[in-house]
Design a protein around this motif. Sequence first.
Motif, PDB file in Angstrom:
ATOM      1  N   LEU A  58       0.834  -1.209   0.000  1.00 12.14           N
ATOM      2  CA  LEU A  58       0.000   0.000   0.000  1.00 12.14           C
ATOM      3  C   LEU A  58       0.863   1.251   0.000  1.00 12.14           C
ATOM      4  CD1 LEU A  58      -2.709  -1.194   2.548  1.00 12.14           C
ATOM      5  CD2 LEU A  58      -3.075  -0.691   0.121  1.00 12.14           C
ATOM      6  N   LEU A  59       1.977   1.165   0.738  1.00 11.65           N
ATOM      7  CA  LEU A  59       2.899   2.311   0.771  1.00 11.65           C
ATOM      8  C   LEU A  59       3.465   2.591  -0.613  1.00 11.65           C
ATOM      9  CD1 LEU A  59       5.140   2.109   3.944  1.00 11.65           C
ATOM     10  CD2 LEU A  59       3.876   4.095   3.123  1.00 11.65           C
ATOM     11  N   GLU A  60       3.887   1.525  -1.285  1.00 12.53           N
ATOM     12  CA  GLU A  60       4.421   1.694  -2.649  1.00 12.53           C
ATOM     13  C   GLU A  60       3.408   2.441  -3.505  1.00 12.53           C
ATOM     14  OE1 GLU A  60       7.238   1.175  -4.273  1.00 12.53           O
ATOM     15  OE2 GLU A  60       8.296   0.298  -2.563  1.00 12.53           O
ATOM     16  N   SER A  61       2.132   2.068  -3.355  1.00 11.72           N
ATOM     17  CA  SER A  61       1.121   2.643  -4.242  1.00 11.72           C
ATOM     18  C   SER A  61       0.805   4.097  -3.897  1.00 11.72           C
ATOM     19  CB  SER A  61      -0.149   1.788  -4.265  1.00 11.72           C
ATOM     20  OG  SER A  61      -0.848   1.922  -3.055  1.00 11.72           O
ATOM     21  N   VAL A  62       0.947   4.491  -2.636  1.00  6.91           N
ATOM     22  CA  VAL A  62       0.600   5.891  -2.307  1.00  6.91           C
ATOM     23  C   VAL A  62       1.811   6.822  -2.268  1.00  6.91           C
ATOM     24  CG1 VAL A  62      -1.425   5.200  -0.968  1.00  6.91           C
ATOM     25  CG2 VAL A  62       0.696   5.710   0.228  1.00  6.91           C
ATOM     26  N   GLU A 107      -2.733  10.880  13.635  1.00 13.16           N
ATOM     27  CA  GLU A 107      -3.645   9.938  14.295  1.00 13.16           C
ATOM     28  C   GLU A 107      -4.355   9.113  13.222  1.00 13.16           C
ATOM     29  OE1 GLU A 107      -6.494  11.877  16.835  1.00 13.16           O
ATOM     30  OE2 GLU A 107      -7.746  10.082  17.010  1.00 13.16           O
ATOM     31  N   VAL A 108      -4.320   7.801  13.388  1.00  7.53           N
ATOM     32  CA  VAL A 108      -4.940   6.902  12.412  1.00  7.53           C
ATOM     33  C   VAL A 108      -5.939   5.983  13.115  1.00  7.53           C
ATOM     34  CG1 VAL A 108      -4.487   4.898  10.915  1.00  7.53           C
ATOM     35  CG2 VAL A 108      -3.050   6.916  10.730  1.00  7.53           C
ATOM     36  N   HIS A 109      -7.055   5.746  12.453  1.00  9.18           N
ATOM     37  CA  HIS A 109      -7.997   4.711  12.886  1.00  9.18           C
ATOM     38  C   HIS A 109      -8.419   3.880  11.695  1.00  9.18           C
ATOM     39  CE1 HIS A 109      -8.234   6.433  16.819  1.00  9.18           C
ATOM     40  NE2 HIS A 109      -8.366   7.621  16.256  1.00  9.18           N
ATOM     41  N   LEU A 110      -8.510   2.595  11.911  1.00 10.98           N
ATOM     42  CA  LEU A 110      -8.972   1.694  10.852  1.00 10.98           C
ATOM     43  C   LEU A 110     -10.425   2.004  10.500  1.00 10.98           C
ATOM     44  CD1 LEU A 110      -7.451  -1.418  12.583  1.00 10.98           C
ATOM     45  CD2 LEU A 110      -6.667  -0.526  10.377  1.00 10.98           C
ATOM     46  N   SER A 111     -11.229   2.174  11.522  1.00 17.86           N
ATOM     47  CA  SER A 111     -12.653   2.485  11.323  1.00 17.86           C
ATOM     48  C   SER A 111     -12.851   3.998  11.394  1.00 17.86           C
ATOM     49  CB  SER A 111     -13.482   1.799  12.414  1.00 17.86           C
ATOM     50  OG  SER A 111     -13.149   2.318  13.697  1.00 17.86           O
ATOM     51  N   PHE A 138     -10.259   4.090   6.619  1.00 15.72           N
ATOM     52  CA  PHE A 138      -9.707   3.484   5.403  1.00 15.72           C
ATOM     53  C   PHE A 138      -8.904   2.221   5.673  1.00 15.72           C
ATOM     54  CE2 PHE A 138     -10.293   8.011   4.538  1.00 15.72           C
ATOM     55  CZ  PHE A 138     -11.136   7.942   3.433  1.00 15.72           C
ATOM     56  N   GLY A 139      -9.079   1.650   6.851  1.00 15.82           N
ATOM     57  CA  GLY A 139      -8.357   0.422   7.176  1.00 15.82           C
ATOM     58  C   GLY A 139      -6.850   0.644   7.155  1.00 15.82           C
ATOM     59  N   ILE A 140      -6.118  -0.410   6.756  1.00 17.52           N
ATOM     60  CA  ILE A 140      -4.655  -0.354   6.737  1.00 17.52           C
ATOM     61  C   ILE A 140      -4.133   0.769   5.831  1.00 17.52           C
ATOM     62  CG2 ILE A 140      -2.593  -1.650   5.988  1.00 17.52           C
ATOM     63  CD1 ILE A 140      -3.616  -2.719   8.548  1.00 17.52           C
ATOM     64  N   LEU A 141      -4.902   1.069   4.785  1.00 16.44           N
ATOM     65  CA  LEU A 141      -4.491   2.161   3.890  1.00 16.44           C
ATOM     66  C   LEU A 141      -4.230   3.452   4.667  1.00 16.44           C
ATOM     67  CD1 LEU A 141      -4.110   3.338   1.003  1.00 16.44           C
ATOM     68  CD2 LEU A 141      -6.604   3.717   0.961  1.00 16.44           C
ATOM     69  N   TYR A 182      -2.651   3.947   7.383  1.00 13.99           N
ATOM     70  CA  TYR A 182      -1.261   4.073   7.845  1.00 13.99           C
ATOM     71  C   TYR A 182      -0.372   4.564   6.695  1.00 13.99           C
ATOM     72  CZ  TYR A 182      -2.683   1.216  11.875  1.00 13.99           C
ATOM     73  OH  TYR A 182      -3.306   0.738  13.002  1.00 13.99           O
ATOM     74  N   ALA A 183      -0.627   4.018   5.489  1.00 15.86           N
ATOM     75  CA  ALA A 183       0.159   4.441   4.329  1.00 15.86           C
ATOM     76  C   ALA A 183      -0.107   5.916   4.019  1.00 15.86           C
ATOM     77  CB  ALA A 183      -0.176   3.564   3.122  1.00 15.86           C
ATOM     78  N   LEU A 184      -1.368   6.311   4.099  1.00 12.06           N
ATOM     79  CA  LEU A 184      -1.712   7.716   3.850  1.00 12.06           C
ATOM     80  C   LEU A 184      -1.089   8.616   4.910  1.00 12.06           C
ATOM     81  CD1 LEU A 184      -5.495   7.234   2.925  1.00 12.06           C
ATOM     82  CD2 LEU A 184      -3.611   7.767   1.351  1.00 12.06           C
ATOM     83  N   GLY A 185      -1.026   8.111   6.142  1.00  9.11           N
ATOM     84  CA  GLY A 185      -0.406   8.879   7.226  1.00  9.11           C
ATOM     85  C   GLY A 185       1.073   9.109   6.973  1.00  9.11           C
ATOM     86  N   VAL A 186       1.758   8.075   6.500  1.00 11.15           N
ATOM     87  CA  VAL A 186       3.187   8.204   6.184  1.00 11.15           C
ATOM     88  C   VAL A 186       3.378   9.238   5.079  1.00 11.15           C
ATOM     89  CG1 VAL A 186       5.149   6.996   5.155  1.00 11.15           C
ATOM     90  CG2 VAL A 186       3.820   5.889   6.955  1.00 11.15           C
ATOM     91  N   ARG A 187       2.560   9.117   4.053  1.00  6.57           N
ATOM     92  CA  ARG A 187       2.649  10.053   2.921  1.00  6.57           C
ATOM     93  C   ARG A 187       2.417  11.496   3.400  1.00  6.57           C
ATOM     94  NH1 ARG A 187       2.852  10.627  -3.009  1.00  6.57           N
ATOM     95  NH2 ARG A 187       3.130  12.856  -2.938  1.00  6.57           N
TER      96      ARG A 187
END
Length: 152
Positions: free
Chosen positions: A36-40, A103-107, A134-137, A139-144
């Motif tokens: 997911l990280l690769e993609s974002v 801050e990230v939440h799956l739900s 957005f679920g696990i996504l 975390y990837a969006l948070g990194v980005r």
Amino acid sequence: MTKRTFLILNGPNLGHIGRRQPEIYGSRTMDDLPALLESVMGGKAGDIDLVHFQSNSEGALIDRLEKAREKGIDGVVFNAGAYTHTSLAIADCLAWIGIPCVEVHLSNIWARTGRPLRQQSLMGERCVGVIAGFGILGYALGVRALLERLSD
Ligand code: DQA
């Protein structure tokens, strides 16, 4: 481009993502995060190093945040789980360590009804932003988002 190191920090009951109530939290696991990280990241995945930590204990999460400060970690992507709603102690830690945190939440905690406390966050005012639903996504969006913030 300076290489950045981010901490992916998960709080209580987040050691079994993908198996815990998948109808609420999704069926993807943290193992899906690299793809997911690769993609974002738009080709920038090589600009970051990630370290992961999960604990069910409030004190251990605070200890890890303090250690992140000592080690010069550049940013934190943090799902505090239920401590989001209750832990003034963790919010106090975020207030002083001086590390940008997403801050990230799956739900989507605001769309969850039945228990109003779940729709409140003590972390939010100490974070640069919040990603939820957005679920696990997330975390990837948070990194980005952290990388963008640090290069502003
Ligand atoms: C959660 C939401 C919290 O309310 C809950 O206690 C969790 C997970 C989420 O990722 O959606 O443990 O943080």
